[in-house]
Design a protein around this motif. Structure first.
Motif, PDB file in Angstrom:
ATOM      1  N   PHE A  34      41.371   9.735 -48.944  1.00  9.64           N
ATOM      2  CA  PHE A  34      40.717   8.838 -49.890  1.00  9.64           C
ATOM      3  C   PHE A  34      40.932   7.404 -49.401  1.00  9.64           C
ATOM      4  N   VAL A  35      39.843   6.693 -49.171  1.00  6.64           N
ATOM      5  CA  VAL A  35      39.941   5.345 -48.596  1.00  6.64           C
ATOM      6  C   VAL A  35      39.373   4.330 -49.585  1.00  6.64           C
ATOM      7  N   LEU A  36      40.166   3.328 -49.907  1.00  5.98           N
ATOM      8  CA  LEU A  36      39.709   2.261 -50.796  1.00  5.98           C
ATOM      9  C   LEU A  36      39.404   1.029 -49.955  1.00  5.98           C
ATOM     10  N   ARG A  37      38.182   0.563 -50.005  1.00  3.95           N
ATOM     11  CA  ARG A  37      37.790  -0.649 -49.270  1.00  3.95           C
ATOM     12  C   ARG A  37      37.465  -1.745 -50.266  1.00  3.95           C
ATOM     13  N   ASP A  38      37.811  -2.950 -49.885  1.00  6.33           N
ATOM     14  CA  ASP A  38      37.548  -4.045 -50.807  1.00  6.33           C
ATOM     15  C   ASP A  38      37.443  -5.355 -50.034  1.00  6.33           C
ATOM     16  N   GLU A  39      36.731  -6.296 -50.584  1.00  5.84           N
ATOM     17  CA  GLU A  39      36.700  -7.638 -50.007  1.00  5.84           C
ATOM     18  C   GLU A  39      36.768  -8.643 -51.154  1.00  5.84           C
ATOM     19  N   VAL A  40      37.758  -9.506 -51.061  1.00  4.35           N
ATOM     20  CA  VAL A  40      37.931 -10.551 -52.077  1.00  4.35           C
ATOM     21  C   VAL A  40      37.516 -11.868 -51.448  1.00  4.35           C
ATOM     22  N   ASP A  41      36.744 -12.664 -52.181  1.00  2.51           N
ATOM     23  CA  ASP A  41      36.210 -13.897 -51.593  1.00  2.51           C
ATOM     24  C   ASP A  41      37.291 -14.947 -51.363  1.00  2.51           C
ATOM     25  N   LEU A  42      38.264 -14.998 -52.245  1.00  2.00           N
ATOM     26  CA  LEU A  42      39.314 -16.007 -52.085  1.00  2.00           C
ATOM     27  C   LEU A  42      40.647 -15.454 -52.597  1.00  2.00           C
ATOM     28  N   MET A  43      41.668 -15.685 -51.793  1.00  2.00           N
ATOM     29  CA  MET A  43      43.015 -15.273 -52.210  1.00  2.00           C
ATOM     30  C   MET A  43      43.924 -16.491 -52.048  1.00  2.00           C
ATOM     31  N   VAL A  44      44.636 -16.859 -53.092  1.00  2.00           N
ATOM     32  CA  VAL A  44      45.581 -17.978 -52.988  1.00  2.00           C
ATOM     33  C   VAL A  44      46.970 -17.504 -53.390  1.00  2.00           C
ATOM     34  N   GLY A  45      47.963 -18.159 -52.813  1.00  2.00           N
ATOM     35  CA  GLY A  45      49.335 -17.784 -53.124  1.00  2.00           C
ATOM     36  C   GLY A  45      49.902 -16.878 -52.047  1.00  2.00           C
TER      37      GLY A  45
ATOM     38  N   GLY B  28      37.475 -14.560 -47.717  1.00  2.00           N
ATOM     39  CA  GLY B  28      36.919 -13.327 -47.139  1.00  2.00           C
ATOM     40  C   GLY B  28      37.996 -12.334 -46.735  1.00  2.00           C
ATOM     41  N   VAL B  29      38.920 -12.059 -47.650  1.00  2.00           N
ATOM     42  CA  VAL B  29      40.045 -11.165 -47.327  1.00  2.00           C
ATOM     43  C   VAL B  29      39.617  -9.706 -47.530  1.00  2.00           C
ATOM     44  N   ARG B  30      39.659  -8.958 -46.439  1.00  2.00           N
ATOM     45  CA  ARG B  30      39.256  -7.550 -46.508  1.00  2.00           C
ATOM     46  C   ARG B  30      40.470  -6.649 -46.617  1.00  2.00           C
ATOM     47  N   SER B  31      40.302  -5.546 -47.315  1.00  2.00           N
ATOM     48  CA  SER B  31      41.398  -4.573 -47.454  1.00  2.00           C
ATOM     49  C   SER B  31      40.854  -3.174 -47.227  1.00  2.00           C
ATOM     50  N   VAL B  32      41.639  -2.394 -46.549  1.00  2.00           N
ATOM     51  CA  VAL B  32      41.317  -0.972 -46.376  1.00  2.00           C
ATOM     52  C   VAL B  32      42.601  -0.208 -46.653  1.00  2.00           C
ATOM     53  N   VAL B  33      42.623   0.505 -47.744  1.00  2.00           N
ATOM     54  CA  VAL B  33      43.839   1.250 -48.093  1.00  2.00           C
ATOM     55  C   VAL B  33      43.551   2.734 -47.970  1.00  2.00           C
ATOM     56  N   MET B  34      44.302   3.383 -47.087  1.00  2.00           N
ATOM     57  CA  MET B  34      44.113   4.828 -46.887  1.00  2.00           C
ATOM     58  C   MET B  34      45.164   5.578 -47.699  1.00  2.00           C
ATOM     59  N   LEU B  35      44.693   6.514 -48.497  1.00  2.00           N
ATOM     60  CA  LEU B  35      45.601   7.265 -49.368  1.00  2.00           C
ATOM     61  C   LEU B  35      45.555   8.754 -49.039  1.00  2.00           C
TER      62      LEU B  35
ATOM     63  N   PRO C 167      36.876  12.444 -45.450  1.00  2.00           N
ATOM     64  CA  PRO C 167      37.410  11.465 -46.415  1.00  2.00           C
ATOM     65  C   PRO C 167      36.322  10.876 -47.323  1.00  2.00           C
ATOM     66  N   LEU C 168      36.749  10.466 -48.489  1.00  2.00           N
ATOM     67  CA  LEU C 168      35.852   9.802 -49.433  1.00  2.00           C
ATOM     68  C   LEU C 168      36.208   8.309 -49.453  1.00  2.00           C
ATOM     69  N   THR C 169      35.200   7.473 -49.209  1.00  2.00           N
ATOM     70  CA  THR C 169      35.441   6.027 -49.190  1.00  2.00           C
ATOM     71  C   THR C 169      34.880   5.400 -50.448  1.00  2.00           C
ATOM     72  N   LEU C 170      35.690   4.558 -51.064  1.00  2.00           N
ATOM     73  CA  LEU C 170      35.279   3.919 -52.313  1.00  2.00           C
ATOM     74  C   LEU C 170      35.285   2.400 -52.162  1.00  2.00           C
ATOM     75  N   ARG C 171      34.244   1.769 -52.661  1.00  2.00           N
ATOM     76  CA  ARG C 171      34.184   0.300 -52.723  1.00  2.00           C
ATOM     77  C   ARG C 171      34.013  -0.083 -54.191  1.00  2.00           C
ATOM     78  N   SER C 172      34.218  -1.369 -54.470  1.00  2.00           N
ATOM     79  CA  SER C 172      34.076  -1.772 -55.875  1.00  2.00           C
ATOM     80  C   SER C 172      32.642  -1.544 -56.345  1.00  2.00           C
ATOM     81  N   SER C 173      31.679  -1.651 -55.427  1.00  2.00           N
ATOM     82  CA  SER C 173      30.279  -1.432 -55.815  1.00  2.00           C
ATOM     83  C   SER C 173      30.028   0.038 -56.153  1.00  2.00           C
TER      84      SER C 173
END
Lengths: 266, 260
Positions: B166-177, B154-161, B51-57
């Protein structure tokens, strides 16, 4: 042993819950005794606790448990979620109330060394703030997940504990919500991260512990694991085949754990 | 709505916006986006066994980072910890000492801490001053997040496609709503200690896409705030923005295929 995977959206979960088998398997006294005998055959000199996490790690115990904001979040956050529902409080206030209760007990000498209350009482204000933050995050996640799952889902008061005293073993089954309005009970567990290859074994472990903890040995019709971080839901049905597989995994994890401890001792 | 100037209103106010002006919750776009990515992955020859893992960086990997030393990473982590504490109404007496002690309490590994301890006094003092300065900017612009907005840090996400190819990883510092509101209500905030660069837009698109795929609901808006310059980039999420995020992935995958 079928493991069903769905996306953790309201629509997919509604289908997963409504399609749960109407008849779950039941464990009788003979099966309980047989399981107890298997655990007794794996001797231990001190009491041990087995759970789905240990099974998922194939019995390999990692570093020793210690309290951290991250490890304390579920205990505090779940208690706070109950208060939010019961008293209509804000999550943040409910978390602070729960922590105050722990601190009160610690100040009165009712918290023993190593307990959550004892650890909380030793923290600097900023670290306590991080505990509040982590627990509030969990509380919000749990409440939101409940809304996604179903309005009829009830937050569980506690995990399932089943004690096999002759084997000095306590089994701990994790559960966060239960739905009883369907023909069969549906139990839901919420986890951070992403499901690994052993997620199915972990779910079956929680399924069998839940059945052992039931007064009549009745298995849940379906046991669902939710991973909101990954947007995934996995489920196992309460069949005898899954219960047997779960029980086998627990015994296997106990054996591996014992081997590991013997190696360390040697 | 797009704004890249110095923030006149608090981040909390700008993230939440006007409740009456929010569009309806979009739960129909996610399956289509997922299908598009599946097609792209299929044509790129990726397989779940490798698999290929992608981060925003990873998307901005062609640009050399200004600072990637352990202490720069530690600075970023401490400022993120400060955000966590501030969002949950924790008063910071000393932004550096408080965030450092809070961050250490949550860590099992001590690589960054060891790097800090091994650094000479000048470097340590510079980091202290840096963190205090960044937290000061953050505190000035953050505003107050009511508990009813359900802030999660510190909301982490791992989406496997494509079956995990293909794996999308992400971390958002703040999520509201919340994703269960009848109207779009979910806002994401990312904090950076670097100035906003050319790739800020791409980062925001990535956050929006991953969140959409994870929850099945299109977020209301995404924002990136720089504690270095107090600049804030805010984007309302719509299908055009998500489509551009898919284009970014296509470009990345084709570049990765050429490099391989």
């Amino acid at each position: 042993m079928m493991l069903t995977q769905r996306r953790s959206t309201s629509e997919d979960l509604a289908v997963l819950i409504s399609s749960a088998p109407e008849l779950g398997a039941a464990l009788d006294a003979e099966q309980r005794n047989s399981f107890s005998t298997r655990l007794r055959s794996v001797p231990t000199i001190q009491s041990r606790r087995l759970d789905a996490w240990l099974v998922e790690q194939a019995g390999q115990t990692g570093e020793a448990f210690c309290w951290r904001p991250r490890t304390a979040r579920r205990l505090i956050g779940t208690a706070a979620a109950h208060r939010v529902q019961r008293d209509q409080r804000r999550a943040h206030e409910a978390v602070r109330d729960v922590i105050d209760d722990y601190l009160f007990r610690a100040v009165n000498g009712q918290a023993h060394f190593g307990s959550l209350g004892y650890w909380l009482s030793s923290l600097a204000p900023a670290t306590l703030g991080l505990v509040v933050a982590e627990a509030t995050n969990w509380c919000h996640l749990l409440l939101e997940t409940r809304e996604i799952v179903s309005a009829s889902a009830t937050l569980c008061q506690a995990d399932t504990y089943y004690n096999v005293s002759a084997a000095q073993t306590t089994l701990r089954g994790r559960r966060d919500m239960v739905i009883t309005e369907t023909p069969q009970r549906v139990v839901i567990r919420v986890r951070h991260g992403t499901p690994g290859k052993s997620a199915g074994a972990g779910l079956r472990t929680d399924l069998v512990i839940d059945a052992l903890g039931h007064p009549e040995g009745l298995s849940a019709g379906r046991f669902i694991g939710l991973w909101p971080d990954a947007g995934l839901a996995l489920s196992v049905d309460g069949t005898m085949e899954n219960l047997r597989a779960g029980a086998r995994d627990i015994v296997r994890a106990a054996v591996v754990q014992r081997r590991g401890l013997l190696t360390v001792a040697a | 709505m797009t704004n890249t100037t110095t923030t006149p209103l608090s981040l909390a106010t700008r993230l939440r916006g006007t409740p009456t002006a929010r569009p309806s919750r979009d739960i129909t776009s996610a399956p289509g986006l997922r299908a598009q990515i599946d097609d792209i992955v299929a044509s790129s020859g990726l397989h779940p066994t490798n698999p290929l893992t992608l981060r925003s960086s990873s998307l901005r990997s062609s640009i050399r980072p200004l600072e990637s030393s352990p202490l720069a990473r530690l600075r970023g982590l401490l400022v993120t910890t400060a955000l966590t504490l501030l969002v949950h109404d924790q008063h910071l007496t000393d932004p550096f000492e408080d965030t450092m002690s809070a961050w250490c309490s949550n860590q099992g590994e001590a690589t960054l801490l060891a790097a800090f301890s091994a650094a000479d006094a000048d470097v340590q003092a510079r980091l202290r001053a840096d963190v205090r300065s960044h937290v000061s900017v953050l505190r000035e612009h953050l505003g107050t997040f009511a508990s009813s907005w359900r802030p999660q840090t510190g909301v982490r996400s791992v989406v496997m496609l494509s079956g995990g190819a293909f794996v999308l990883r992400d971390e958002v510092d703040l999520m509201v709503g919340s994703v269960v509101d009848a109207n779009a209500a979910l806002s994401l905030l990312d904090i950076t200690t670097a100035p906003l660069g050319d790739t800020a837009d791409q980062t925001l698109r990535y956050h929006a896409l991953v969140q959409t795929l994870r929850s099945g609901v299109v977020p209301l808006r995404v924002a990136l705030f720089s504690t270095a310059t107090a600049d804030c980039l805010i984007r309302d999420v719509d299908t055009a923005l998500l489509q551009r995020a898919i284009d970014d992935l296509t470009t990345y995958l084709s570049t990765a295929a050429v490099a391989a």
